[in-house]
Scaffold this motif. Structure first.
Motif, PDB file in Angstrom:
ATOM      1  N   ASP A   1     -38.090  35.632 -12.993  1.00  0.00           N
ATOM      2  CA  ASP A   1     -39.342  36.246 -12.529  1.00  0.00           C
ATOM      3  C   ASP A   1     -40.583  35.608 -13.162  1.00  0.00           C
ATOM      4  OD1 ASP A   1     -39.300  37.190 -15.100  1.00  0.00           O
ATOM      5  OD2 ASP A   1     -39.370  39.316 -14.568  1.00  0.00           O
ATOM      6  N   THR A   2     -40.453  34.385 -13.669  1.00  0.00           N
ATOM      7  CA  THR A   2     -41.605  33.680 -14.245  1.00  0.00           C
ATOM      8  C   THR A   2     -42.736  33.670 -13.220  1.00  0.00           C
ATOM      9  OG1 THR A   2     -39.947  32.219 -15.236  1.00  0.00           O
ATOM     10  CG2 THR A   2     -42.273  31.585 -15.493  1.00  0.00           C
ATOM     11  N   LYS A   3     -43.864  34.228 -13.624  1.00  0.00           N
ATOM     12  CA  LYS A   3     -44.958  34.468 -12.687  1.00  0.00           C
ATOM     13  C   LYS A   3     -45.361  33.207 -11.911  1.00  0.00           C
ATOM     14  CE  LYS A   3     -48.167  37.244 -14.528  1.00  0.00           C
ATOM     15  NZ  LYS A   3     -49.459  37.665 -15.172  1.00  0.00           N
ATOM     16  N   GLU A   4     -45.604  32.115 -12.650  1.00  0.00           N
ATOM     17  CA  GLU A   4     -46.075  30.883 -12.006  1.00  0.00           C
ATOM     18  C   GLU A   4     -45.031  30.312 -11.047  1.00  0.00           C
ATOM     19  OE1 GLU A   4     -46.130  31.546 -15.262  1.00  0.00           O
ATOM     20  OE2 GLU A   4     -47.902  30.714 -16.245  1.00  0.00           O
ATOM     21  N   ILE A   5     -43.758  30.466 -11.409  1.00  0.00           N
ATOM     22  CA  ILE A   5     -42.697  29.902 -10.573  1.00  0.00           C
ATOM     23  C   ILE A   5     -42.542  30.726  -9.292  1.00  0.00           C
ATOM     24  CG2 ILE A   5     -40.223  29.354 -10.471  1.00  0.00           C
ATOM     25  CD1 ILE A   5     -41.927  27.483 -12.271  1.00  0.00           C
ATOM     26  N   VAL A   6     -42.621  32.023  -9.430  1.00  0.00           N
ATOM     27  CA  VAL A   6     -42.548  32.887  -8.242  1.00  0.00           C
ATOM     28  C   VAL A   6     -43.671  32.535  -7.268  1.00  0.00           C
ATOM     29  CG1 VAL A   6     -42.829  35.273  -7.448  1.00  0.00           C
ATOM     30  CG2 VAL A   6     -41.357  34.770  -9.419  1.00  0.00           C
ATOM     31  N   LYS A   7     -44.876  32.363  -7.812  1.00  0.00           N
ATOM     32  CA  LYS A   7     -46.013  31.999  -6.953  1.00  0.00           C
ATOM     33  C   LYS A   7     -45.819  30.628  -6.309  1.00  0.00           C
ATOM     34  CE  LYS A   7     -49.820  34.520  -9.163  1.00  0.00           C
ATOM     35  NZ  LYS A   7     -51.041  34.365  -9.974  1.00  0.00           N
ATOM     36  N   ALA A   8     -45.289  29.697  -7.084  1.00  0.00           N
ATOM     37  CA  ALA A   8     -45.130  28.334  -6.563  1.00  0.00           C
ATOM     38  C   ALA A   8     -44.071  28.293  -5.463  1.00  0.00           C
ATOM     39  CB  ALA A   8     -44.771  27.371  -7.697  1.00  0.00           C
ATOM     40  N   ILE A   9     -43.003  29.051  -5.628  1.00  0.00           N
ATOM     41  CA  ILE A   9     -41.967  29.078  -4.580  1.00  0.00           C
ATOM     42  C   ILE A   9     -42.551  29.668  -3.299  1.00  0.00           C
ATOM     43  CG2 ILE A   9     -39.728  30.044  -3.909  1.00  0.00           C
ATOM     44  CD1 ILE A   9     -38.994  30.018  -6.921  1.00  0.00           C
ATOM     45  N   THR A  10     -43.309  30.737  -3.461  1.00  0.00           N
ATOM     46  CA  THR A  10     -43.958  31.354  -2.300  1.00  0.00           C
ATOM     47  C   THR A  10     -44.877  30.354  -1.603  1.00  0.00           C
ATOM     48  OG1 THR A  10     -43.899  33.447  -3.508  1.00  0.00           O
ATOM     49  CG2 THR A  10     -45.344  33.341  -1.583  1.00  0.00           C
ATOM     50  N   PHE A  11     -45.644  29.637  -2.407  1.00  0.00           N
ATOM     51  CA  PHE A  11     -46.562  28.611  -1.897  1.00  0.00           C
ATOM     52  C   PHE A  11     -45.793  27.545  -1.108  1.00  0.00           C
ATOM     53  CE2 PHE A  11     -48.624  24.470  -2.548  1.00  0.00           C
ATOM     54  CZ  PHE A  11     -49.957  24.724  -2.240  1.00  0.00           C
ATOM     55  N   CYS A  12     -44.691  27.085  -1.663  1.00  0.00           N
ATOM     56  CA  CYS A  12     -43.908  26.021  -1.007  1.00  0.00           C
ATOM     57  C   CYS A  12     -43.234  26.539   0.260  1.00  0.00           C
ATOM     58  CB  CYS A  12     -42.864  25.455  -1.967  1.00  0.00           C
ATOM     59  SG  CYS A  12     -43.589  24.582  -3.367  1.00  0.00           S
ATOM     60  N   ASN A  13     -42.720  27.754   0.188  1.00  0.00           N
ATOM     61  CA  ASN A  13     -42.107  28.339   1.387  1.00  0.00           C
ATOM     62  C   ASN A  13     -43.118  28.435   2.522  1.00  0.00           C
ATOM     63  OD1 ASN A  13     -39.532  28.718   0.346  1.00  0.00           O
ATOM     64  ND2 ASN A  13     -39.976  30.785  -0.404  1.00  0.00           N
TER      65      ASN A  13
END
Lengths: 336, 336
Positions: free
Chosen positions: B95-107
């Motif tokens: 649930d690392t905040k930046e990683i969750v956001k980045a995955i969402t961004f890439c999706n």
């Protein structure tokens, strides 16, 4: 301003600006001949000043750009590198050991070498296929390098059809000199009192992001460490929260270098946290500086402008700490 | 060995190794479908562990690989990034905040997302197009990540015809577990006495190069700073001579992390200089460790092996300094 020779500064800026037409000719010629990718090969400060070039390129272009550390590059090799690579170097002295070796390495591979040097008749000039000379000393070196490198990067992007504002932006940059002098003037008092305040401070965090990250790395290592023998941690604003944050205490000096690109919110995040814990948070922000360019171009000039501002801090640190910026105990003093 | 649970360690390694066949299937499938470039998107430790992947790739392949800092990437954008990018993430927590956001961004951009996570049912698992779960805690996290990432990178290179030794190397890596235990055993005494010696040391330089540079960055920031609240400077061996060198004094702790790639001479250069000035030079060298792989593959395993060795030092630091590795005053303790 304390210990500031305006004539010398103006000459550095104007000399670098005046190279542009010749740089453009060379770049246009190299572009027409074609190249596979761009290698920006630096060490220490020049490595740091190349990082914003990659940042700029990646926000505007699909041109493959590699920023590599010269000594590592020679030993490691890089499969992207070939005779079709365009390799760019900077060296103030013109005889930086790693750069001389790297140019030789690239020449042997048949790649194209292009260098920016502050002293003519030096090995870097002699070895490079193309070279440009414009004089600067350490205090105004980054301005010189950036004003030489912007035409390299942006001209390539213009030729690729990826940067339409080229002529307009550079016409505006042409009148930048008095704005940079003014940037120093308006930083002077803050820099003076900050230096006085930090006379005995033995550790600084230097935080940056985006186009300015390279300058955070540079200021920490090449100025505070090398020229003032003060311990530092240069830390990317996005990375601060993943380790270095835990060191933050009430008396921890945190110097925030704000540029003007899309990553400013990362800086705000550090700032908003840091001021809750530390009483020693200082900000240098290029947004406070008037510039002759359109709003949308300011982000590209941030690394240059922040260096211009920080030089005032260095000057006052030198005085307050009675530690000349030019004193070295090891660098080029011993064999290694 | 002090505070070492061998069963738990063995399970981390074996679990990660056992994922390989499934990872290969996914990678082969993604390769067959085609992608434009590889984005390794990390933050803090995972950013650090991605750096060797780029190093490996660049020494063997012309595949375009971008290692980017997640928070910066989202804000900055990157013109190389597109729906045709293959984006890889790691997150221990899931649930690392930046990683969750980045995955969402890439999706959202239509890119392919592939994640390695230590905890199932977490946001990173749910958001990623493809994900693999293998449990580890911080003390053995890098081994887990590397054993997951090697099949990603090397399988892509094998499929591209750029790495012929794939089957042989991974057959050898399959039996690595006891060698890693032995690496810890042979490091134990040195790590113990070094930790005792540095009980009160408040600043370390951590030096690395090549495939191990990311681990120098990681150990300084994620272990010494985050888990022990000790100031550090992580410095690339090639860069040490361009600033940080001037800080070197008789009592300056300099921890050298030696890997086994072509950049070792850069480490030797630092070592040979540093021992002339400082009495506090320590070396962790993966070459001292027996491994089940051919000589030419050892360089790729160095970042994993050095992490395995360093964990012994961390354990003893925790004890000697009476400072639990798990204590945080800010990270995930405050909102920021």
């Amino acid at each position: 301003m304390f210990n500031f020779n305006e004539d010398r500064f103006v000459k550095v800026i104007e000399d670098a600006l005046s190279l542009r037409v010749d740089v453009e000719k060379t770049i246009d010629d190299l572009y027409d001949r074609g190249f596979e990718n761009l290698f920006l090969i630096g060490v220490g400060g020049t490595y740091a000043h190349f990082l914003p070039m990659k940042y700029i390129s990646e926000t505007l272009s699909t041109m493959p750009v590699h920023v590599v550390q010269a000594a590592e590059f020679i030993l490691q090799g890089n499969k992207h590198f070939s005779k079709d690579s365009l390799c760019v170097f900077c060296s103030r002295s013109g005889d930086t050991k790693e750069i001389v070796k790297a140019i030789t390495f690239c020449n042997k591979a048949g790649a194209t070498t292009l260098s920016f040097v502050c002293n003519s008749g030096t090995p870097v000039c002699e070895l490079s296929k193309h070279h440009f000379v414009s004089f600067a000393e350490d205090d105004h070196l980054a301005e010189c390098i950036y004003l030489e490198m912007y035409p390299v990067i942006f001209r390539l992007l213009k030729n690729r059809g990826e940067f339409v504002g080229y002529d307009k932006m550079f016409a505006q940059i042409n009148s930048i000199t008095p704005y940079l002098v003014k940037a120093k003037e308006q930083t002077e008092e803050m820099a003076k009192s900050l230096a006085k305040h930090h006379r005995d401070t033995d550790y600084h965090m230097v935080v940056g992001s985006g186009a300015v990250w390279g300058e955070a790395y540079d200021y920490a290592m090449c100025i505070l460490e090398e020229m003032q023998w003060i311990k530092t941690k240069s830390i990317h604003a996005g990375e601060y929260f993943h380790g270095t944050i835990e060191l933050t205490e009430e008396d921890t000096s945190i110097i925030l270098l704000y540029g003007e690109d899309a990553t400013r919110p990362l800086m705000d995040r550090v700032y908003n946290f840091a001021i809750k814990i530390s009483k020693e948070v200082a900000v240098f922000d290029t947004r406070t500086v008037e510039l002759p360019v359109d709003e949308k171009y300011r982000q590209y000039l941030s690394p240059l402008v922040i260096y211009t501002m920080l030089e005032r801090f260095s000057c006052h640190l030198e005085k307050e700490r009675n530690h000349p910026l030019t004193t070295r105990r090891f660098y080029r003093q011993l064999q290694y």
